[in-house]
Design a protein around this motif. Structure first.
Motif, PDB file in Angstrom:
ATOM      1  N   UNK A  34     -16.872-109.244  59.616  1.00  0.00           N
ATOM      2  CA  UNK A  34     -17.273-110.015  58.438  1.00  0.00           C
ATOM      3  C   UNK A  34     -17.183-109.156  57.179  1.00  0.00           C
ATOM      4  N   UNK A  35     -17.627-107.918  57.268  1.00  0.00           N
ATOM      5  CA  UNK A  35     -17.597-107.035  56.089  1.00  0.00           C
ATOM      6  C   UNK A  35     -16.165-106.667  55.712  1.00  0.00           C
ATOM      7  N   UNK A  59      -6.920-109.375  61.826  1.00  0.00           N
ATOM      8  CA  UNK A  59      -5.809-108.493  61.489  1.00  0.00           C
ATOM      9  C   UNK A  59      -6.092-107.742  60.202  1.00  0.00           C
ATOM     10  N   UNK A  60      -5.446-106.598  60.036  1.00  0.00           N
ATOM     11  CA  UNK A  60      -5.581-105.831  58.792  1.00  0.00           C
ATOM     12  C   UNK A  60      -4.750-106.511  57.706  1.00  0.00           C
ATOM     13  N   UNK A  73      -2.012-104.096  65.231  1.00  0.00           N
ATOM     14  CA  UNK A  73      -1.761-105.465  64.822  1.00  0.00           C
ATOM     15  C   UNK A  73      -2.976-106.313  65.136  1.00  0.00           C
ATOM     16  N   UNK A  74      -2.921-107.599  64.833  1.00  0.00           N
ATOM     17  CA  UNK A  74      -4.073-108.484  65.039  1.00  0.00           C
ATOM     18  C   UNK A  74      -4.559-108.488  66.496  1.00  0.00           C
ATOM     19  N   UNK A 115     -10.115-106.472  53.389  1.00  0.00           N
ATOM     20  CA  UNK A 115      -9.415-105.458  54.174  1.00  0.00           C
ATOM     21  C   UNK A 115      -8.862-106.029  55.475  1.00  0.00           C
ATOM     22  N   UNK A 116      -9.341-107.215  55.845  1.00  0.00           N
ATOM     23  CA  UNK A 116      -8.895-107.872  57.077  1.00  0.00           C
ATOM     24  C   UNK A 116      -8.924-109.379  56.854  1.00  0.00           C
ATOM     25  N   UNK A 117      -8.268-110.079  57.762  1.00  0.00           N
ATOM     26  CA  UNK A 117      -8.237-111.542  57.703  1.00  0.00           C
ATOM     27  C   UNK A 117      -8.410-112.089  59.104  1.00  0.00           C
TER      28      UNK A 117
END
Length: 145
Positions: A73-74, A96-97, A50-51, A80-82
């Motif tokens: 960042x990538x 998180x994903x 989880x995050x 793919x993440x936030x």
């Protein structure tokens, strides 16, 4: 003492060589999706836990802060993440994903595991036995926890 004569205890250099093999396997599996090993490991960790705040990601992945930020960042740029604000500490950013990230992880995890297993299978019999002896007690403790 040669690298094959140590039979007990943890040998950090040997474990690092094994980890490099695992990374090589992971790289072969994720390269086609445009991911690096660090990006894969971060995505895999986020999907499983989880995050997490950046400090935890740095610690868990043994990455320097600047490197972890570039990797994050990538992942964010690739959707793919936030990033979000931590509910308990508004000064802290967590990663998180995303749904897409979870899907990519699901799609790739079997390939990564297979590629890593193939890398372990390239160990000679002595090194394979050595790895089993070194990690056996650790695995036993994890099973009882």
């Amino acid at each position: 003492m040669s690298r094959h004569t140590m039979t007990s205890g943890l040998d950090a250099l040997f474990l690092r060589r094994v980890a490099t093999r695992l990374d090589r396997g992971a790289a072969a599996a994720v390269r086609g999706r445009g991911l690096t090993v660090d990006q894969w490991r971060m995505l895999d960790l986020l999907a499983g836990s989880g995050p997490l705040p950046m400090a935890a990601l740095c610690e868990e992945l043994s990455l320097a802060g600047a490197t972890a930020t570039r990797v994050a960042d990538r992942l964010v740029a690739g959707a793919l993440a936030y990033r979000s604000i931590d509910d308990t500490d508004r000064r802290r950013v967590v990663l998180g994903a995303s749904e897409r990230g979870l899907e990519v992880r699901e799609q790739l995890s079997g390939e990564v595991e297979q590629a890593q297993t193939q890398q372990i299978d390239t160990l000679d019999e002595t090194d394979h036995g050595r790895l089993v002896r070194m990690l056996g007690p650790v695995a036993g403790r994890a099973d009882t926890a």
